[in-house]
Motif scaffolding. Structure first.
Motif, PDB file in Angstrom:
ATOM      1  N   LEU A 141       0.836  -1.204   0.000  1.00 53.37           N
ATOM      2  CA  LEU A 141       0.000   0.000   0.000  1.00 53.37           C
ATOM      3  C   LEU A 141       0.869   1.252   0.000  1.00 53.37           C
ATOM      4  O   LEU A 141       0.556   2.221  -0.702  1.00 53.37           O
ATOM      5  N   SER A 142       1.966   1.233   0.737  1.00 50.34           N
ATOM      6  CA  SER A 142       2.848   2.409   0.767  1.00 50.34           C
ATOM      7  C   SER A 142       3.454   2.682  -0.604  1.00 50.34           C
ATOM      8  O   SER A 142       3.682   3.834  -0.969  1.00 50.34           O
ATOM      9  N   LEU A 143       3.687   1.630  -1.371  1.00 45.72           N
ATOM     10  CA  LEU A 143       4.197   1.815  -2.734  1.00 45.72           C
ATOM     11  C   LEU A 143       3.181   2.535  -3.615  1.00 45.72           C
ATOM     12  O   LEU A 143       3.545   3.126  -4.627  1.00 45.72           O
ATOM     13  N   ARG A 144       1.927   2.477  -3.213  1.00 39.50           N
ATOM     14  CA  ARG A 144       0.845   3.137  -3.958  1.00 39.50           C
ATOM     15  C   ARG A 144       0.398   4.439  -3.277  1.00 39.50           C
ATOM     16  O   ARG A 144      -0.668   4.953  -3.548  1.00 39.50           O
ATOM     17  N   GLY A 145       1.235   4.915  -2.352  1.00 46.65           N
ATOM     18  CA  GLY A 145       0.976   6.198  -1.712  1.00 46.65           C
ATOM     19  C   GLY A 145       0.015   6.162  -0.541  1.00 46.65           C
ATOM     20  O   GLY A 145      -0.444   7.205  -0.080  1.00 46.65           O
ATOM     21  N   VAL A 146      -0.316   4.979  -0.046  1.00 43.85           N
ATOM     22  CA  VAL A 146      -1.230   4.841   1.080  1.00 43.85           C
ATOM     23  C   VAL A 146      -0.431   4.415   2.302  1.00 43.85           C
ATOM     24  O   VAL A 146       0.125   3.321   2.330  1.00 43.85           O
ATOM     25  N   GLU A 147      -0.371   5.281   3.290  1.00 44.08           N
ATOM     26  CA  GLU A 147       0.328   4.962   4.534  1.00 44.08           C
ATOM     27  C   GLU A 147      -0.686   4.538   5.576  1.00 44.08           C
ATOM     28  O   GLU A 147      -1.730   5.159   5.714  1.00 44.08           O
ATOM     29  N   MET A 148      -0.375   3.478   6.306  1.00 40.32           N
ATOM     30  CA  MET A 148      -1.256   2.974   7.356  1.00 40.32           C
ATOM     31  C   MET A 148      -0.527   3.033   8.679  1.00 40.32           C
ATOM     32  O   MET A 148       0.630   2.647   8.762  1.00 40.32           O
ATOM     33  N   SER A 149      -1.237   3.457   9.714  1.00 36.14           N
ATOM     34  CA  SER A 149      -0.642   3.434  11.041  1.00 36.14           C
ATOM     35  C   SER A 149      -0.800   2.029  11.619  1.00 36.14           C
ATOM     36  O   SER A 149      -1.647   1.252  11.180  1.00 36.14           O
ATOM     37  N   GLU A 150       0.016   1.729  12.605  1.00 33.59           N
ATOM     38  CA  GLU A 150      -0.038   0.416  13.247  1.00 33.59           C
ATOM     39  C   GLU A 150      -1.393   0.152  13.903  1.00 33.59           C
ATOM     40  O   GLU A 150      -1.841  -0.973  13.976  1.00 33.59           O
ATOM     41  N   ASP A 151      -2.039   1.207  14.391  1.00 31.56           N
ATOM     42  CA  ASP A 151      -3.288   1.025  15.130  1.00 31.56           C
ATOM     43  C   ASP A 151      -4.509   1.503  14.342  1.00 31.56           C
ATOM     44  O   ASP A 151      -5.555   1.759  14.916  1.00 31.56           O
ATOM     45  N   GLU A 152      -4.378   1.590  13.035  1.00 32.90           N
ATOM     46  CA  GLU A 152      -5.496   2.062  12.218  1.00 32.90           C
ATOM     47  C   GLU A 152      -6.675   1.109  12.338  1.00 32.90           C
ATOM     48  O   GLU A 152      -6.527  -0.100  12.347  1.00 32.90           O
ATOM     49  N   SER A 153      -7.870   1.683  12.423  1.00 33.38           N
ATOM     50  CA  SER A 153      -9.072   0.866  12.521  1.00 33.38           C
ATOM     51  C   SER A 153     -10.007   1.197  11.367  1.00 33.38           C
ATOM     52  O   SER A 153      -9.864   2.220  10.704  1.00 33.38           O
ATOM     53  N   LYS A 191      -8.580  -5.017   8.441  1.00 38.96           N
ATOM     54  CA  LYS A 191      -9.306  -6.199   8.922  1.00 38.96           C
ATOM     55  C   LYS A 191      -8.324  -7.312   9.287  1.00 38.96           C
ATOM     56  O   LYS A 191      -8.445  -7.927  10.353  1.00 38.96           O
ATOM     57  N   LEU A 192      -7.346  -7.544   8.430  1.00 43.08           N
ATOM     58  CA  LEU A 192      -6.325  -8.550   8.724  1.00 43.08           C
ATOM     59  C   LEU A 192      -5.616  -8.200  10.033  1.00 43.08           C
ATOM     60  O   LEU A 192      -5.316  -9.079  10.838  1.00 43.08           O
ATOM     61  N   GLY A 193      -5.375  -6.916  10.258  1.00 42.09           N
ATOM     62  CA  GLY A 193      -4.735  -6.486  11.497  1.00 42.09           C
ATOM     63  C   GLY A 193      -5.531  -6.896  12.731  1.00 42.09           C
ATOM     64  O   GLY A 193      -4.953  -7.296  13.752  1.00 42.09           O
ATOM     65  N   TYR A 194      -6.849  -6.799  12.655  1.00 43.44           N
ATOM     66  CA  TYR A 194      -7.681  -7.242  13.776  1.00 43.44           C
ATOM     67  C   TYR A 194      -7.476  -8.738  14.033  1.00 43.44           C
ATOM     68  O   TYR A 194      -7.345  -9.173  15.176  1.00 43.44           O
ATOM     69  N   TRP A 195      -7.457  -9.552  12.958  1.00 45.85           N
ATOM     70  CA  TRP A 195      -7.305 -11.000  13.133  1.00 45.85           C
ATOM     71  C   TRP A 195      -5.897 -11.352  13.601  1.00 45.85           C
ATOM     72  O   TRP A 195      -5.741 -12.312  14.364  1.00 45.85           O
ATOM     73  N   VAL A 196      -4.916 -10.595  13.198  1.00 43.34           N
ATOM     74  CA  VAL A 196      -3.554 -10.810  13.705  1.00 43.34           C
ATOM     75  C   VAL A 196      -3.527 -10.536  15.209  1.00 43.34           C
ATOM     76  O   VAL A 196      -2.923 -11.289  15.980  1.00 43.34           O
ATOM     77  N   ASN A 197      -4.194  -9.472  15.631  1.00 40.82           N
ATOM     78  CA  ASN A 197      -4.253  -9.151  17.060  1.00 40.82           C
ATOM     79  C   ASN A 197      -4.991 -10.234  17.851  1.00 40.82           C
ATOM     80  O   ASN A 197      -4.605 -10.561  18.971  1.00 40.82           O
ATOM     81  N   VAL A 198      -6.046 -10.780  17.264  1.00 40.23           N
ATOM     82  CA  VAL A 198      -6.745 -11.888  17.918  1.00 40.23           C
ATOM     83  C   VAL A 198      -5.785 -13.075  18.055  1.00 40.23           C
ATOM     84  O   VAL A 198      -5.737 -13.726  19.104  1.00 40.23           O
ATOM     85  N   GLY A 199      -5.007 -13.340  17.021  1.00 43.13           N
ATOM     86  CA  GLY A 199      -4.020 -14.416  17.088  1.00 43.13           C
ATOM     87  C   GLY A 199      -3.010 -14.195  18.205  1.00 43.13           C
ATOM     88  O   GLY A 199      -2.636 -15.132  18.920  1.00 43.13           O
ATOM     89  N   THR A 200      -2.604 -12.960  18.392  1.00 43.39           N
ATOM     90  CA  THR A 200      -1.684 -12.622  19.480  1.00 43.39           C
ATOM     91  C   THR A 200      -2.342 -12.885  20.829  1.00 43.39           C
ATOM     92  O   THR A 200      -1.707 -13.412  21.751  1.00 43.39           O
ATOM     93  N   ALA A 201      -3.616 -12.534  20.951  1.00 35.37           N
ATOM     94  CA  ALA A 201      -4.347 -12.787  22.195  1.00 35.37           C
ATOM     95  C   ALA A 201      -4.462 -14.290  22.457  1.00 35.37           C
ATOM     96  O   ALA A 201      -4.327 -14.741  23.600  1.00 35.37           O
ATOM     97  N   LEU A 202      -4.689 -15.059  21.402  1.00 37.96           N
ATOM     98  CA  LEU A 202      -4.763 -16.516  21.558  1.00 37.96           C
ATOM     99  C   LEU A 202      -3.421 -17.082  22.014  1.00 37.96           C
ATOM    100  O   LEU A 202      -3.370 -17.972  22.862  1.00 37.96           O
ATOM    101  N   GLU A 203      -2.349 -16.575  21.467  1.00 42.68           N
ATOM    102  CA  GLU A 203      -1.017 -17.004  21.892  1.00 42.68           C
ATOM    103  C   GLU A 203      -0.780 -16.591  23.339  1.00 42.68           C
ATOM    104  O   GLU A 203      -0.158 -17.326  24.100  1.00 42.68           O
TER     105      GLU A 203
END
Length: 192
Positions: free
Chosen positions: A81-93, A166-178
């Motif tokens: 996304l950054s290559l296409r000019g879209v920057e995302m923050s780590e905590d973007e919702s 959305k993937l970020g939310y599921w990654v965070n859920v995975g971290t909680a499961l771990e």
């Protein structure tokens, strides 16, 4: 060479068709690892002397960063996304997103799904329950990765951004499961 140059070099070697939209979002981890090791062998600081050693140390660090970025699907999505000019923050919702995917329905549905899974983690009484939740969460992450592949190929960058969130939310859920498994008693730390 910049980190972007190393990242693109690894992508080109690991994805014969190049990055999306021409190639796939998915990366073969074995091919990527092989390419990473080849680049590291050339740039390893122990192979260089004097001023070249400092350059090699910097190159080695950029290669490590590129490898980590491409190996992790969420980091890879953010990079593409950054290559296409879209920057995302780590905590973007997704909440409050300008386009809101399906008029905001996904926002509410996703947040409810995430809350239900987190409640399930807190209420889990056995490792088996956690393993079932992990399997379900891995399916969700895989579905998001497949959707990202489709969206990048189609050039729908805004939808790809939302899917990455959305993937970020599921990654965070995975971290909680771990975290549950590490605690061993069903407790999840506050930072999860």
């Amino acid at each position: 060479m910049s980190a972007t140059t190393y990242t693109l070099r690894i992508v080109r070697a690991s994805l014969p068709s190049g990055p999306p939209p021409k190639g796939s979002f998915h990366v073969d981890p074995f091919t990527l690892r092989k390419e990473f090791l080849q680049l590291q062998a050339k740039a390893h600081p122990d192979r260089h002397q004097g001023a070249d050693k400092a350059k090699a140390e910097a190159a080695s660090a950029r290669i490590n960063d590129a490898y980590k970025t491409l190996l992790n699907p969420l980091a890879r999505a953010r990079y593409l996304l950054s290559l296409r000019g879209v920057e995302m923050s780590e905590d973007e919702s997704i909440a409050g997103s300008p386009s809101g995917m399906e008029g905001g329905k996904l926002d509410a549905d996703l947040l409810v799904d995430v809350m239900e899974v987190r409640e399930g983690i807190e209420e889990a009484g056995s490792r088996e329950e956690i393993e079932e939740m992990k399997a379900e969460n891995n399916k969700r992450k895989k579905a998001s990765e497949d959707r990202l592949d489709e969206l990048f190929k189609a050039g729908d960058i805004e939808a790809a951004r939302l899917e990455a969130v959305k993937l970020g939310y599921w990654v965070n859920v995975g971290t909680a499961l771990e975290g549950w498994e590490k605690a061993g008693d069903g407790r999840v730390s506050e930072h999860d």
